[in-house]
Design an enzyme around this catalytic site. Structure first.
Site, short mmCIF file in Angstrom:
data_model
loop_
_atom_site.label_atom_id
_atom_site.label_comp_id
_atom_site.label_asym_id
_atom_site.label_seq_id
_atom_site.Cartn_x
_atom_site.Cartn_y
_atom_site.Cartn_z
N LYS A 109 5.80 23.08 -13.93
CA LYS A 109 5.03 21.94 -13.35
C LYS A 109 4.89 21.98 -11.87
O LYS A 109 3.74 21.73 -11.50
CB LYS A 109 5.83 20.64 -13.78
N HIS A 130 -3.05 16.10 -25.31
CA HIS A 130 -2.98 14.70 -24.86
C HIS A 130 -4.26 13.87 -24.99
O HIS A 130 -4.26 12.72 -25.15
CB HIS A 130 -2.80 14.62 -23.12
N HIS A 140 5.86 9.21 -27.00
CA HIS A 140 4.99 9.90 -26.31
C HIS A 140 4.86 11.47 -26.74
O HIS A 140 3.97 11.94 -27.16
CB HIS A 140 5.16 10.03 -24.79
N ASN A 179 -2.30 18.60 -19.67
CA ASN A 179 -2.87 17.74 -20.64
C ASN A 179 -3.03 18.24 -22.04
O ASN A 179 -3.39 17.60 -22.92
CB ASN A 179 -4.17 16.79 -20.16
N HIS A 195 -2.84 10.62 -26.64
CA HIS A 195 -3.19 9.26 -26.12
C HIS A 195 -3.95 8.34 -27.02
O HIS A 195 -3.58 7.12 -27.02
CB HIS A 195 -3.72 9.46 -24.64
N ARG A 245 0.92 -1.31 -0.07
CA ARG A 245 0.18 0.11 0.10
C ARG A 245 0.73 1.14 -0.01
O ARG A 245 0.24 2.54 0.33
CB ARG A 245 -1.00 0.06 1.11
N GLU A 264 7.28 18.39 -24.72
CA GLU A 264 6.41 18.82 -23.35
C GLU A 264 7.07 20.12 -23.06
O GLU A 264 6.40 20.86 -22.34
CB GLU A 264 7.00 17.67 -22.44
N ARG A 291 -4.75 21.41 -13.03
CA ARG A 291 -3.75 20.49 -13.55
C ARG A 291 -3.83 20.02 -14.86
O ARG A 291 -3.20 19.65 -15.60
CB ARG A 291 -3.50 19.33 -12.62
N LYS A 329 2.30 11.72 -10.86
CA LYS A 329 1.38 10.69 -11.54
C LYS A 329 2.33 9.47 -11.93
O LYS A 329 3.30 9.53 -12.47
CB LYS A 329 0.84 11.61 -13.03
N GLU A 360 -5.70 16.85 -9.62
CA GLU A 360 -6.36 17.26 -10.81
C GLU A 360 -7.74 17.20 -10.64
O GLU A 360 -8.61 16.38 -11.33
CB GLU A 360 -5.77 16.06 -11.82
N1 LIG Z 1 3.82 10.66 -15.01
C1 LIG Z 1 3.79 11.74 -15.84
O1 LIG Z 1 3.46 12.93 -15.28
C2 LIG Z 1 4.39 11.73 -17.54
C3 LIG Z 1 4.60 12.80 -18.23
C4 LIG Z 1 4.92 12.86 -19.31
C5 LIG Z 1 5.20 11.37 -19.97
N2 LIG Z 1 4.84 10.27 -19.20
C6 LIG Z 1 5.13 9.17 -19.84
O2 LIG Z 1 6.66 8.91 -20.26
C7 LIG Z 1 6.79 7.91 -20.84
C8 LIG Z 1 7.84 8.34 -22.00
O3 LIG Z 1 9.10 8.86 -21.36
P1 LIG Z 1 10.29 8.66 -22.20
O4 LIG Z 1 10.35 9.74 -23.41
O5 LIG Z 1 11.29 9.19 -21.18
O6 LIG Z 1 10.63 7.45 -22.72
P2 LIG Z 1 11.41 6.15 -22.15
O7 LIG Z 1 11.32 5.76 -20.76
O8 LIG Z 1 10.89 4.70 -23.03
O9 LIG Z 1 12.83 6.29 -22.68
C9 LIG Z 1 13.15 6.59 -24.09
C10 LIG Z 1 14.16 5.60 -24.52
O10 LIG Z 1 15.65 6.19 -24.12
C11 LIG Z 1 16.47 5.27 -23.47
N3 LIG Z 1 17.08 6.10 -22.29
C12 LIG Z 1 16.58 6.64 -21.32
N4 LIG Z 1 17.51 7.47 -20.62
C13 LIG Z 1 18.66 7.29 -21.60
C14 LIG Z 1 19.82 7.92 -21.81
N5 LIG Z 1 20.39 8.95 -20.97
N6 LIG Z 1 20.82 7.58 -22.62
C15 LIG Z 1 20.37 6.71 -23.54
N7 LIG Z 1 19.41 6.08 -23.60
C16 LIG Z 1 18.17 6.52 -22.59
C17 LIG Z 1 15.26 4.27 -22.66
O11 LIG Z 1 15.69 3.08 -22.66
C18 LIG Z 1 14.31 4.18 -23.87
O12 LIG Z 1 14.71 3.34 -24.97
C19 LIG Z 1 5.28 7.61 -21.71
O13 LIG Z 1 4.75 6.55 -21.37
C20 LIG Z 1 4.31 8.74 -21.19
O14 LIG Z 1 3.06 8.37 -21.00
C21 LIG Z 1 4.59 10.53 -17.96
O1 LIG Z 2 1.20 15.76 -14.91
C1 LIG Z 2 0.23 15.82 -15.74
O2 LIG Z 2 -0.70 16.04 -15.18
C2 LIG Z 2 0.07 15.60 -17.04
O3 LIG Z 2 -0.85 15.75 -17.71
C3 LIG Z 2 1.48 15.41 -17.61
C4 LIG Z 2 1.45 14.86 -19.10
O4 LIG Z 2 2.49 15.42 -19.88
C5 LIG Z 2 1.68 13.47 -18.97
O5 LIG Z 2 1.88 12.68 -20.10
C6 LIG Z 2 0.67 12.73 -17.96
O6 LIG Z 2 1.28 11.28 -17.81
C7 LIG Z 2 -0.65 12.62 -18.72
O7 LIG Z 2 -1.66 12.36 -17.57
P1 LIG Z 2 -2.84 11.49 -17.87
O8 LIG Z 2 -3.58 11.71 -16.63
O9 LIG Z 2 -3.55 11.87 -19.03
O10 LIG Z 2 -2.31 10.03 -17.91
ZN LIG Z 3 2.66 14.04 -21.69
#
Ligand SMILES: NC(=O)c1ccc[n+]([C@@H]2O[C@H](COP(=O)([O-])OP(=O)(O)OC[C@H]3O[C@@H](n4cnc5c(N)ncnc54)[C@H](O)[C@@H]3O)[C@@H](O)[C@H]2O)c1
Ligand SMILES: O=C(O)C(=O)C[C@@H](O)[C@H](O)[C@H](O)COP(=O)(O)O
Ligand SMILES: [Zn+2]
Length: 382
Positions: free
Chosen positions: A247, A269, A286, A266, A273, A141, A205, A262, A163, A257
């Site tokens: 952010k 998005h 992404h 998006n 998505h 948890r 972003e 917040r 998130k 959100e």
């Molecule tokens: N939680 C949130 O608020 C939030 C916000 C934006 C995006 N996201 C999510 O994040 C994901 C995309 O993240 P991303 O673009 O980092 O993709 P990713 O995590 O897939 O990384 C991209 C690629 O780069 C490689 N890599 C990572 N760091 C490296 C480095 N320093 N040098 C060489 N290779 C490296 C990884 O192995 C991968 O192949 C999506 O799933 C998206 O939905 C979440």
């Molecule tokens: O942090 C947030 O809130 C965002 O919307 C950041 C976005 O760039 C990110 O891709 C986030 O994961 C999207 O949120 P979701 O709630 O649509 O999954």
């Molecule tokens: Zn995003």
């Protein structure tokens, strides 16, 4: 190299605070200073009552690309400071944001007899951060969680704000939680090895922050294309810090959100998505999907008379110069009906009513609902 606590405090580093009601944390931005992480983690644990005497035990979650680049090195840095560290590397790429991979992390936590003081560390991009964070949010948890982003996208966005989650076949991030980290550790030297497409995905972003919150940032991007495309360290640190500040300011006001604020993060998005799911997770990065989605949202705002064409054109010009797509790659194997039905699963949708984040001008957006679906179809028809 062992760094004493005092030495750490004397070393230069940028700190961006995230001040939340329940617990505040900081985003530490350094360069070539991975050795600072163990002392920073100690200071982060010290701030949480039930972790003050924690046993310095961690599960480091990474992916198969980042394993040999940073994760093994970090594991050694921590072990040198008497941390007990287990490590798990999931396959790199979007498909690892899955229940199957979460279960592999759960198995590892059981195996190492993790308890509620065991820290889960995400060392990688947004996929690792979202997946590891989801495991940390749900095992026992909730376990303490530290973000160590290594992509530009994770630096400026996914590592901040709490998130976490995994994908469902029908929709992005449909399974998840809000689970804030104890802290975020960004070493900008990670840009040196980041592939070009992944680097540009993160820039989407940053452009988003310019459109939704900061017209000056948008202009900074427009006026520094060459420096950005050549990964000039100075401009990158400035963009990372500004993005994290923007952010943090939003998350501080609407952590879960609920108020509508917040949701502005998006922007693009609702379309993005749907595209990511329909193209097959990982086909479109992404940031690439967000780039296309921002132009679609901007065109929808034009149709509603919210903005003039020039607002869309400036976004198209900037995104294109940064090497990002502004149209879906053709041909696509899905229909407008498919896109709209995926949008209806979007987490912003309420009572079947689509909601879009639309620009009022560069630097300001608003959440709009009740849009005639025909207008959306016109945008999709491009
Ligand atoms: N939680 C949130 O608020 C939030 C916000 C934006 C995006 N996201 C999510 O994040 C994901 C995309 O993240 P991303 O673009 O980092 O993709 P990713 O995590 O897939 O990384 C991209 C690629 O780069 C490689 N890599 C990572 N760091 C490296 C480095 N320093 N040098 C060489 N290779 C490296 C990884 O192995 C991968 O192949 C999506 O799933 C998206 O939905 C979440
Ligand atoms: O942090 C947030 O809130 C965002 O919307 C950041 C976005 O760039 C990110 O891709 C986030 O994961 C999207 O949120 P979701 O709630 O649509 O999954
Ligand atoms: Zn995003």
């Amino acid at each position: 190299m062992n760094t004493s606590h005092d030495t750490v405090n004397s070393l230069p580093r940028q700190l961006v605070p995230v001040k939340l009601a329940e617990r505040s944390y900081e985003i530490a931005i350094v360069n070539e200073q991975w050795n600072l992480l163990p002392s920073l983690m100690d200071s982060w644990l010290e701030r949480v009552d039930h972790l003050k005497s924690a046993a310095r035990k961690a599960l480091l979650v990474t992916d198969t690309n980042v394993l040999n680049l940073f994760a093994e090195k970090l594991k050694q840095e921590l072990s040198d400071q008497n941390w007990t560290v287990e490590l798990i590397a999931v396959p790199a790429g979007e498909s690892s944001k899955s229940l199957a991979m979460a279960n592999q992390i759960y198995d590892q936590l059981v195996e190492m007899q993790a308890d509620r003081q065991t820290v889960v560390m995400a060392v990688g991009g947004g996929v690792v951060g979202d997946l590891a964070g989801f495991a940390a949010a749900t095992y026992n948890r909730g376990l303490p969680f530290v973000q160590v982003p290594t992509t530009l996208l994770a630096d400026v966005d996914s590592s901040v704000g709490g998130k976490v989650g995994i994908n469902h076949a029908k929709g992005k991030n449909l399974i998840g939680a809000f689970h804030q980290p104890l802290g975020v550790f960004i070493d900008t030297s990670s840009f040196n090895t980041l592939p070009d497409r992944d680097y540009r995905s993160g820039l989407a972003e940053v452009v988003k922050y310019g459109v939704i919150l900061d017209a000056n940032l948008f202009e900074t991007l427009e006026n520094n294309i060459e420096a950005i495309n050549s990964r000039d360290p100075e401009i990158l640190i400035e963009l990372v810090k500004r993005s994290c500040q923007l952010k943090a300011e939003v998350v501080e006001q609407d952590e879960y959100e609920r108020s509508g604020l917040r949701a502005i993060l998006n922007y693009g998005h609702t379309f993005a998505h749907a595209y990511e799911a329909l193209c097959g997770y990982g086909e479109l990065m992404h940031g690439e999907a967000v780039s296309i989605g921002m132009i679609d949202a901007s065109r929808l705002a034009e149709k509603l008379g919210m903005i003039g064409e020039e607002v869309t054109t400036r976004q198209i010009n900037l995104l294109s110069k940064l090497g990002l797509p502004t149209d879906l790659p053709q041909p696509v194997a899905f229909t407008h009906d498919d896109i709209i039905s995926r949008m209806k699963i979007d987490k912003k949708t309420v009572a079947g009513q689509l909601r879009f984040v639309l620009p009022r001008k560069l630097g300001q957006v608003e959440v709009v609902k009740g849009i005639d679906e025909q207008l959306v179809r016109e945008v999709l028809s491009r």
